[in-house]
Structure formats: structure tokens, C-alpha cells
Design a protein around this motif. Structure first.
Motif, PDB file in Angstrom:
ATOM      1  N   UNK A 272       0.769  -1.108  -0.034  1.00 14.97           N
ATOM      2  CA  UNK A 272      -0.249   0.156   0.146  1.00 14.97           C
ATOM      3  C   UNK A 272       0.672   1.420  -0.098  1.00 14.97           C
ATOM      4  N   UNK A 273       0.376   2.116  -0.862  1.00 19.02           N
ATOM      5  CA  UNK A 273       1.009   3.623  -0.945  1.00 19.02           C
ATOM      6  C   UNK A 273      -0.170   4.638  -0.216  1.00 19.02           C
ATOM      7  N   UNK A 274       0.027   5.166   0.782  1.00 14.90           N
ATOM      8  CA  UNK A 274      -1.170   5.814   1.597  1.00 14.90           C
ATOM      9  C   UNK A 274      -0.914   7.164   1.499  1.00 14.90           C
ATOM     10  N   UNK A 282       6.167  16.911   6.341  1.00 16.87           N
ATOM     11  CA  UNK A 282       6.370  16.530   7.913  1.00 16.87           C
ATOM     12  C   UNK A 282       4.807  16.167   8.145  1.00 16.87           C
ATOM     13  N   UNK A 283       4.568  15.105   7.880  1.00 17.46           N
ATOM     14  CA  UNK A 283       3.217  14.615   8.071  1.00 17.46           C
ATOM     15  C   UNK A 283       2.524  14.642   9.186  1.00 17.46           C
ATOM     16  N   UNK A 284       3.397  13.993  10.437  1.00 16.27           N
ATOM     17  CA  UNK A 284       2.601  14.237  11.659  1.00 16.27           C
ATOM     18  C   UNK A 284       2.636  15.608  12.405  1.00 16.27           C
ATOM     19  N   UNK A 285       3.424  16.571  11.811  1.00 21.06           N
ATOM     20  CA  UNK A 285       2.874  17.961  12.179  1.00 21.06           C
ATOM     21  C   UNK A 285       1.979  18.815  11.508  1.00 21.06           C
ATOM     22  N   UNK A 286       1.738  18.428  10.206  1.00 21.64           N
ATOM     23  CA  UNK A 286       0.718  19.187   9.349  1.00 21.64           C
ATOM     24  C   UNK A 286      -0.558  18.530   9.677  1.00 21.64           C
ATOM     25  N   UNK A 289      -3.558  13.984  13.586  1.00 22.63           N
ATOM     26  CA  UNK A 289      -4.643  13.217  13.988  1.00 22.63           C
ATOM     27  C   UNK A 289      -5.079  12.432  12.639  1.00 22.63           C
ATOM     28  N   UNK A 290      -5.079  13.023  11.330  1.00 23.25           N
ATOM     29  CA  UNK A 290      -5.151  12.094  10.350  1.00 23.25           C
ATOM     30  C   UNK A 290      -3.950  10.952   9.887  1.00 23.25           C
ATOM     31  N   UNK A 291      -2.813  11.419  10.397  1.00 22.90           N
ATOM     32  CA  UNK A 291      -1.727  10.634  10.311  1.00 22.90           C
ATOM     33  C   UNK A 291      -1.892   9.383  11.375  1.00 22.90           C
ATOM     34  N   UNK A 292      -2.199   9.590  12.661  1.00 20.84           N
ATOM     35  CA  UNK A 292      -2.663   8.482  13.692  1.00 20.84           C
ATOM     36  C   UNK A 292      -3.670   7.761  13.169  1.00 20.84           C
ATOM     37  N   UNK A 293      -4.805   8.056  12.610  1.00 24.16           N
ATOM     38  CA  UNK A 293      -6.015   7.555  12.244  1.00 24.16           C
ATOM     39  C   UNK A 293      -5.619   6.448  11.030  1.00 24.16           C
ATOM     40  N   UNK A 294      -4.698   7.008   9.937  1.00 25.11           N
ATOM     41  CA  UNK A 294      -4.216   6.252   8.960  1.00 25.11           C
ATOM     42  C   UNK A 294      -3.407   4.841   9.347  1.00 25.11           C
ATOM     43  N   UNK A 296      -3.092   3.707  12.490  1.00 29.57           N
ATOM     44  CA  UNK A 296      -3.883   2.788  13.306  1.00 29.57           C
ATOM     45  C   UNK A 296      -4.799   1.865  12.343  1.00 29.57           C
ATOM     46  N   UNK A 297      -5.500   2.596  11.522  1.00 35.83           N
ATOM     47  CA  UNK A 297      -6.178   1.574  10.508  1.00 35.83           C
ATOM     48  C   UNK A 297      -5.220   0.666   9.694  1.00 35.83           C
ATOM     49  N   UNK A 298      -4.121   1.032   9.336  1.00 37.91           N
ATOM     50  CA  UNK A 298      -3.069   0.049   8.292  1.00 37.91           C
ATOM     51  C   UNK A 298      -2.839  -0.943   9.562  1.00 37.91           C
ATOM     52  N   UNK A 299      -2.379  -0.496  10.786  1.00 37.90           N
ATOM     53  CA  UNK A 299      -1.956  -1.559  11.668  1.00 37.90           C
ATOM     54  C   UNK A 299      -2.874  -2.585  11.862  1.00 37.90           C
ATOM     55  N   UNK A 300      -4.166  -2.067  11.896  1.00 38.19           N
ATOM     56  CA  UNK A 300      -5.505  -2.859  12.264  1.00 38.19           C
ATOM     57  C   UNK A 300      -5.295  -4.038  11.480  1.00 38.19           C
ATOM     58  N   UNK A 301      -5.386  -3.484  10.229  1.00 33.10           N
ATOM     59  CA  UNK A 301      -5.631  -4.527   9.088  1.00 33.10           C
ATOM     60  C   UNK A 301      -4.641  -5.460   8.961  1.00 33.10           C
ATOM     61  N   UNK A 302      -3.287  -5.142   9.392  1.00 32.22           N
ATOM     62  CA  UNK A 302      -2.144  -5.982   9.298  1.00 32.22           C
ATOM     63  C   UNK A 302      -2.405  -7.215  10.442  1.00 32.22           C
ATOM     64  N   UNK A 303      -3.166  -6.934  11.455  1.00 32.39           N
ATOM     65  CA  UNK A 303      -3.436  -7.847  12.682  1.00 32.39           C
ATOM     66  C   UNK A 303      -4.448  -8.964  12.022  1.00 32.39           C
ATOM     67  N   UNK A 304      -5.090  -8.465  10.881  1.00 34.50           N
ATOM     68  CA  UNK A 304      -6.424  -9.497  10.297  1.00 34.50           C
ATOM     69  C   UNK A 304      -5.884 -10.032   9.067  1.00 34.50           C
ATOM     70  N   UNK A 305      -4.886  -9.731   8.330  1.00 36.76           N
ATOM     71  CA  UNK A 305      -4.827 -10.106   7.027  1.00 36.76           C
ATOM     72  C   UNK A 305      -3.422 -10.611   6.714  1.00 36.76           C
ATOM     73  N   UNK A 306      -3.328 -11.311   5.827  1.00 32.10           N
ATOM     74  CA  UNK A 306      -1.726 -12.100   5.385  1.00 32.10           C
ATOM     75  C   UNK A 306      -1.107 -11.176   4.393  1.00 32.10           C
ATOM     76  N   UNK A 307       0.287 -11.144   4.705  1.00 27.77           N
ATOM     77  CA  UNK A 307       0.791 -10.444   3.655  1.00 27.77           C
ATOM     78  C   UNK A 307       0.787 -10.998   2.120  1.00 27.77           C
ATOM     79  N   UNK A 308       0.851 -10.106   1.280  1.00 22.91           N
ATOM     80  CA  UNK A 308       0.519 -10.421  -0.186  1.00 22.91           C
ATOM     81  C   UNK A 308       1.644 -10.109  -1.137  1.00 22.91           C
ATOM     82  N   UNK A 309       3.058  -9.780  -0.666  1.00 21.03           N
ATOM     83  CA  UNK A 309       3.979  -9.482  -1.583  1.00 21.03           C
ATOM     84  C   UNK A 309       4.221 -10.511  -2.612  1.00 21.03           C
ATOM     85  N   UNK A 310       4.483  -9.912  -3.872  1.00 19.61           N
ATOM     86  CA  UNK A 310       4.382 -11.052  -4.713  1.00 19.61           C
ATOM     87  C   UNK A 310       5.949 -11.569  -4.804  1.00 19.61           C
TER      88      UNK A 310
END
Length: 322
Positions: A272-274, A282-286, A289-294, A296-310
Motif C-alpha cells: 500500500x501507498x497511503x 512533515x506529515x505528523x506536524x501538518x 490526527x489524520x496520520x494517527x488514524x491512517x 492505526x487503520x493500517x496496523x489494524x488491518x495487518x493484524x487480520x490479513x496475510x502479507x501478499x507481496x509477490x
């Protein structure tokens, strides 16, 4: 193609100097201060959360420090044991006579070990911003089999026709400022960019300085980039040995959309490229909260899905560019 986006400059609002409640609550969560010795030099880091939870290491950018994550880490500590490193030559870590990106990668692993991140069932994840992302790319190539994944935040891996690398700066000793206020007034983001969240800029500027005889000066080593070689980042990214994701600011001057596409292709078009809307480099300065939300969503998905790198069709490039 239809849609709507603000052009750079249109999204700028008035500077915000009074910290909002969420920020004040976050920085009030005081982390544990720890250090580990690597090659005879003290590596300092901060830690938040329950040590029994899966590990998450946060890595700052060039000339920065662990406190760049102080208003982000408490949000992540709900699910993770979070550490933020001071890379040697920066923050409250010691200095070397000479720096290498390979040594910086070793420091990441040493902090993960000292923080107990390899003791649990789940291996740690490393999130690196800017220059910290370049270190994390190498760590993923060399030590990826020990990691659950890496997240690279606005760290551009450029194609051959767009050379990149560490800053080429003439060595100059730091100036000593007579007062903290004068020193903070000299703080600048690099690369230069506006940031309306002045309360965050003031916070990180204050923690970028140390008191010395005669006043205040910057914490980072001004000689850090002398004879420094960042290596072949394209080969190192392609050689990543764990799950990986890329994050970029919508208006980043370092990692525009076309560079994101190039990095996506190096990763087999399957990572993923988010994009964080309305953020610059400086994403976390600008957009904290959007950075935190993105994230957290990414890491939550990683908890429930398998890697699919080719799977690679041939030998992976050497992370050392050989």
C-alpha cells in the motif's frame, strides 16, 4: 477524472498557537526514558504503554529527535508497546566520530531488543519518517525476517533520473544563543514548509535544544553528514524481507505521487501507498490526527490479513547495491 483537491497554499489557515486538548493530553503522558549501548555509544529512547503488548518502534528524521513522536505515541500505545529512538548524533543519544546507515539500522534492532520487542509472539513493526524511513528501509532489507513489517513515511526512493541522498552541507559548528527564546526563534523545518500548527513546532523546537555554557544550542551533531553514504535505496527497498507500507503527504515536495508510483513498482505493485490529505513532508506536524488514524487503520488491518507481496522472479538485489 472528477474529484476535488486543494492546491498547495489554498489549504493554509491561520497559525494555531494554543494547543488543543488532544495534544495537551497526549504530551502529558510522560514516557519512560531508557538507553542501550551500541558500539560503545549510548542510544537513548522513550517508551510508552504496556511492555507485554506487541512492539512498535518510531524513528524520527534528519536532525530531529524522539519527542517528534510524543503527541503520536500515546494514541498507538493502546494496542502496542511503543518506543521512539533518538538516532545517534541526534536528540539525547551519544555522538560518533563517523556515522553509517548500517550502524543506524543496528541501533533500531538494539532498541527493539532492549525494549523486549522480540520476546512476545508477535515481532515488532518499525515506522520511520524521512531520513528515519531510509534507515528503516535498510533494516527491512537486512533484518526483515525478525520484523512484522515496516512503514516508510515520506522517505523518497528516487528513480535514477532523479538523484537523491543525504543533505550536502558545509560543516559549521552550532551557534550558541543566549536565551532559549532566541534559540527557538531560529528553529526551521527542513525542507522548508509552512506549518499552521505552531504549538507542535514550538514543542519540538524546545526539545531540539540543550543548555550549554553561555546559553542554548542544537542537540544534533553538525558533523553527522561528513562523508556519509546513504547507499542504493532502490535496491534496498526492493530487497525488503517483511511486510511494508508507504505513507506520503499529499503536497510533499520530496515524495510526490510519481515517486510513490516508482516505489510501488519496486515493491512488486503489491504494497500500500497511503496519501495523507493536506499534509506536506512533515506529515505528523501538518495532519497529526489524520496520520494517527491512517496508521492505526493500517496496523489494524495487518493484524487480520496475510502479507501478499509477490514472489520475486529472480534473485533479489543486494541491499548494499552490489
Amino acid at each position: 477524472m472528477s474529484g476535488f483537491t486543494l492546491a498547495p497554499g489554498d489549504e493554509e489557515g491561520p497559525s494555531i498557537t494554543v494547543p488543543p486538548g488532544w495534544f495537551s493530553r497526549a504530551i502529558a503522558v510522560e514516557p519512560e526514558s531508557r538507553h542501550v549501548e551500541v558500539d560503545g555509544v549510548r542510544v537513548h529512547y522513550l517508551r510508552w504503554g504496556d511492555p507485554s503488548k506487541p512492539g512498535l518502534l518510531l524513528v524520527h528524521g534528519n536532525g530531529a529527535h524522539a519527542r517528534w513522536w510524543s503527541f503520536v505515541a500515546p494514541f498507538l500505545a493502546r494496542e502496542y508497546s511503543v518506543a521512539a529512538i533518538d538516532v545517534t548524533g541526534m536528540g539525547d543519544s551519544g555522538w560518533h566520530d563517523k556515522y553509517t546507515i548500517e550502524a543506524f539500522a543496528e541501533e533500531q534492532i538494539a532498541v527493539c531488543e532492549d525494549a523486549g520487542f522480540f520476546k512476545g509472539e508477535e515481532p515488532p513493526i518499525i515506522v520511520g519518517h524521512s531520513f528515519g524511513g531510509f534507515i528503516t528501509i535498510l533494516t527491512g532489507a537486512l533484518y526483515g525476517d525478525r520484523l512484522a513489517g515496516t512503514v516508510i513515511v515520506d522517505s523518497p526512493v528516487n528513480p535514477p533520473d532523479r538523484p537523491g541522498g543525504p543533505p550536502d552541507r558545509e560543516f559549521r559548528p552550532h551557534r550558541i544563543y543566549p536565551t532559549l527564546e532566541e534559540a527557538m526563534g531560529r528553529f526551521r523545518l527542513a525542507p522548508p514548509q509552512p506549518c499552521e500548527n505552531n504549538y507542535i513546532v514550538d514543542y519540538i523546537a524546545r526539545h531540539s535544544l540543550k543548555q550549554v555554557e553561555g546559553g542554548w544550542t542544537w542537540k544534533f551533531d553538525p558533523a553527522i553528514w561528513q562523508r556519509f553514504d546513504i547507499g542504493d535505496m532502490s535496491a534496498r527497498l526492493a530487497a525488503t524481507r517483511c511486510r511494508i507500507a508507504i505513507m506520503r503527504g499529499e503536497f510533499s515536495v520530496l515524495l510526490p505521487a510519481e515517486i510513490g508510483d516508482y516505489m510501488f513498482s519496486l515493491l512488486g505493485s503489491s504494497a500500500p501507498v497511503i496519501e495523507i490529505p493536506q499534509a506536506r513532508h512533515h506529515v505528523m506536524l501538518d495532519q497529526p490526527l489524520a496520520f494517527v488514524a491512517a496508521l492505526r487503520a493500517l496496523l489494524a488491518d495487518w493484524d487480520h490479513s496475510a502479507p501478499s507481496r509477490k514472489a520475486a522472479t529472480g534473485p533479489l538485489p543486494s541491499p548494499f547495491g552490489e
